[in-house]
Design a protein around this motif. Structure first.
Motif, mmCIF file in Angstrom:
data_model
loop_
_atom_site.group_PDB
_atom_site.id
_atom_site.type_symbol
_atom_site.label_atom_id
_atom_site.label_comp_id
_atom_site.label_asym_id
_atom_site.label_seq_id
_atom_site.Cartn_x
_atom_site.Cartn_y
_atom_site.Cartn_z
ATOM 1 N N MET A 167 12.755 10.945 6.441
ATOM 2 C CA MET A 167 12.690 11.179 5.002
ATOM 3 C C MET A 167 11.244 11.044 4.517
ATOM 4 O O MET A 167 10.543 10.126 4.906
ATOM 5 N N PRO A 168 10.790 11.961 3.653
ATOM 6 C CA PRO A 168 9.428 11.844 3.117
ATOM 7 C C PRO A 168 9.328 10.667 2.146
ATOM 8 O O PRO A 168 10.325 10.218 1.573
ATOM 9 N N TYR A 169 8.113 10.187 1.964
ATOM 10 C CA TYR A 169 7.870 9.091 1.029
ATOM 11 C C TYR A 169 7.448 9.658 -0.322
ATOM 12 O O TYR A 169 6.644 10.583 -0.393
ATOM 13 N N GLN A 170 7.967 9.066 -1.391
ATOM 14 C CA GLN A 170 7.605 9.506 -2.731
ATOM 15 C C GLN A 170 6.386 8.761 -3.268
ATOM 16 O O GLN A 170 5.629 9.303 -4.075
ATOM 17 N N HIS A 171 6.202 7.519 -2.819
ATOM 18 C CA HIS A 171 5.161 6.674 -3.408
ATOM 19 C C HIS A 171 4.132 6.199 -2.395
ATOM 20 O O HIS A 171 3.307 5.343 -2.722
ATOM 21 N N LEU A 172 4.173 6.737 -1.195
ATOM 22 C CA LEU A 172 3.241 6.354 -0.143
ATOM 23 C C LEU A 172 2.640 7.590 0.494
ATOM 24 O O LEU A 172 3.280 8.641 0.571
ATOM 25 N N LEU A 173 1.412 7.439 0.982
ATOM 26 C CA LEU A 173 0.817 8.427 1.865
ATOM 27 C C LEU A 173 0.609 7.744 3.208
ATOM 28 O O LEU A 173 0.233 6.567 3.260
ATOM 29 N N THR A 174 0.850 8.458 4.289
ATOM 30 C CA THR A 174 0.663 7.879 5.617
ATOM 31 C C THR A 174 -0.203 8.800 6.463
ATOM 32 O O THR A 174 -0.150 10.027 6.338
ATOM 33 N N SER A 175 -1.003 8.202 7.304
ATOM 34 C CA SER A 175 -1.841 8.969 8.221
ATOM 35 C C SER A 175 -2.223 8.061 9.378
ATOM 36 O O SER A 175 -1.889 6.867 9.385
ATOM 37 N N SER A 176 -2.893 8.624 10.356
ATOM 38 C CA SER A 176 -3.385 7.820 11.463
ATOM 39 C C SER A 176 -4.754 8.318 11.873
ATOM 40 O O SER A 176 -5.057 9.508 11.728
ATOM 41 N N GLN A 177 -5.570 7.406 12.344
ATOM 42 C CA GLN A 177 -6.887 7.726 12.894
ATOM 43 C C GLN A 177 -6.949 7.068 14.260
ATOM 44 O O GLN A 177 -7.188 5.871 14.368
ATOM 45 N N GLY A 178 -6.674 7.851 15.306
ATOM 46 C CA GLY A 178 -6.597 7.273 16.639
ATOM 47 C C GLY A 178 -5.448 6.286 16.717
ATOM 48 O O GLY A 178 -4.290 6.639 16.453
ATOM 49 N N GLU A 179 -5.762 5.043 17.036
ATOM 50 C CA GLU A 179 -4.742 4.005 17.191
ATOM 51 C C GLU A 179 -4.514 3.202 15.911
ATOM 52 O O GLU A 179 -3.813 2.205 15.933
ATOM 53 N N ILE A 180 -5.084 3.672 14.808
ATOM 54 C CA ILE A 180 -4.974 2.966 13.532
ATOM 55 C C ILE A 180 -4.004 3.704 12.615
ATOM 56 O O ILE A 180 -4.191 4.894 12.327
ATOM 57 N N GLY A 181 -2.963 3.025 12.149
ATOM 58 C CA GLY A 181 -2.048 3.587 11.166
ATOM 59 C C GLY A 181 -2.505 3.216 9.763
ATOM 60 O O GLY A 181 -2.930 2.084 9.530
ATOM 61 N N ILE A 182 -2.431 4.153 8.837
ATOM 62 C CA ILE A 182 -2.900 3.911 7.470
ATOM 63 C C ILE A 182 -1.765 4.202 6.493
ATOM 64 O O ILE A 182 -1.192 5.297 6.491
ATOM 65 N N ILE A 183 -1.438 3.206 5.684
ATOM 66 C CA ILE A 183 -0.463 3.358 4.606
ATOM 67 C C ILE A 183 -1.223 3.260 3.296
ATOM 68 O O ILE A 183 -1.980 2.304 3.076
ATOM 69 N N THR A 184 -1.020 4.219 2.402
ATOM 70 C CA THR A 184 -1.713 4.201 1.113
ATOM 71 C C THR A 184 -0.700 4.176 -0.022
ATOM 72 O O THR A 184 0.143 5.073 -0.121
ATOM 73 N N LEU A 185 -0.766 3.140 -0.841
ATOM 74 C CA LEU A 185 0.057 3.101 -2.045
ATOM 75 C C LEU A 185 -0.393 4.237 -2.949
ATOM 76 O O LEU A 185 -1.581 4.353 -3.266
ATOM 77 N N ASN A 186 0.542 5.068 -3.372
ATOM 78 C CA ASN A 186 0.167 6.283 -4.094
ATOM 79 C C ASN A 186 0.962 6.414 -5.396
ATOM 80 O O ASN A 186 1.674 7.381 -5.620
ATOM 81 N N ARG A 187 0.797 5.392 -6.214
ATOM 82 C CA ARG A 187 1.431 5.395 -7.530
ATOM 83 C C ARG A 187 0.381 4.995 -8.579
ATOM 84 O O ARG A 187 0.589 4.070 -9.363
#
Length: 258
Positions: free
Chosen positions: A1-21
C-alpha cells in the motif's frame, strides 16, 4: 500500500523515511503514526538496509500529536491514540537497524519524543525542542518518558514544566541530540553517520542495539549478568570470528550478517 503522509527512498544501504505533512507541521495524526509503524516494519525486515534516517519536509520536523484529533473524543479513542504512539516509539527501538533523526526544524511535544526515542539524532543549528503541553492544559506525559531518559530529571522537568524551547546547541549539550551542524550540512552529516554505522556487521549492530535497550534500565549487577551472556554468544558468531581474525591478520573483514 502506498503511503499518504510519508516519502520513502534508499541510498545504498541507508533507508530514508521522510515525514511529508508540512501543511500540518508534520503532526502525528493516528494515520501517520500507523504508516510509520508499517514503514519501520518493512525496513526492519529488509536485510539490505543497515541504517534508517528519519527526516521531515517543511520548516517543522514534527509538532507532536495532531490537536485536531484531540478534542471531543471518548476515553477509548484517546487511549487508541496513545497506544499507537507508544507502539511507534517501541517500534523505533525494536527494529534491528539504528534509526537516526535528521532534525531540520522545531520538534515539539510528541515530536520531541520522536527525536528522544530515535537511537541517534543530528540537528540543524536552526532546530529547537520543546514539550509545551503544559501551556494548553495537556501535560506531555508520554513524551516525558523518552525525554527524561535522554536528558535526565532536572532538565526534563524544566522543559516539561515551562514548555520553553531549547535551542539545538543546548539540546546537544543535554544529550537530546548527538551533534549540531549548519543547516546546509544537515543531510550530508546525517548520511555520513549512517554510512559509518553501515560499515559494521549488520548482525553485530542489531545484537548490540537490542542488548543496549534490554540492559539500560536494569540495575548494574543484572545488567552485567545479561551483558556477559550476550557477549559470550556474540563471540561465537561468524562475524565476530571473522572480525577478530581480520584485525589480527591486518585485512578488511568480510561480513556475512551471521
Amino acid at each position: 500500500m502506498p503511503y499518504q503522509h510519508l516519502l520513502t527512498s534508499s541510498q545504498g544501504e541507508i533507508g530514508i523515511i521522510t515525514l511529508n505533512r508540512p501543511e500540518r507541521r508534520n503532526a502525528l495524526s493516528l494515520e501517520l503514526m500507523l504508516e510509520l509503524i508499517r514503514c519501520l516494519d518493512e525496513l526492519g525486515a529488509d536485510t539490505g538496509i543497515r541504517a534508517v534516517i528519519l527526516a521531515a519536509n517543511g520548516k517543522v520536523f514534527c509538532s507532536g500529536h495532531d490537536l485536531g484529533e484531540m478534542v471531543g473524543r471518548t476515553v477509548n479513542e484517546y487511549r487508541r491514540i496513545f497506544d499507537v504512539c507508544t507502539e511507534l516509539m517501541a517500534k523505533i527501538q525494536s527494529i534491528p537497524q539504528p534509526v537516526i533523526a535528521q532534525v531540520q526544524g522545531v520538534a515539539t511535544a510528541a515530536g520531541c519524543q520522536l527525536v528522544a526515542t530515535c537511537d541517534l539524532a543530528v540537528a540543524s543549528d536552526q532546530a529547537g525542542f520543546a514539550t509545551p503541553g503544559v501551556k494548553i492544559g495537556l501535560f506531555c506525559t508520554t513524551p516525558m518518558v523518552a525525554l527524561s531518559r535522554a536528558v535526565g530529571r532536572k532538565r526534563a522537568l524544566e522543559m516539561l514544566l515551562t514548555g520553553k524551547v531549547v535551542d539545538a546547541a543546548t539540546a546537544a549539550d543535554w544529550g537530546l541530540v548527538n551533534r549540531v551542524v549548519p543547516a546546509g550540512e544537515l543531510e550530508s552529516a546525517t548520511r555520513e553517520l549512517a554510512v559509518k554505522i553501515a560499515e559494521a556487521s549488520s548482525f553485530t549492530v542489531a545484537l548490540g542495539k537490542q542488548a543496549y535497550y534490554a540492559q539500560i534500565d536494569l540495575d548494574q549487577p543484572k545488567a552485567y549478568a545479561y551483558a556477559k551472556e550476550v557477549m559470550t554468544l556474540n563471540s561465537l558468531a561468524q562475524d565476530a570470528q571473522e572480525g577478530i581474525s581480520a584485525f589480527l591478520e591486518k585485512r578488511t573483514a568480510c561480513w556475512t550478517g551471521k
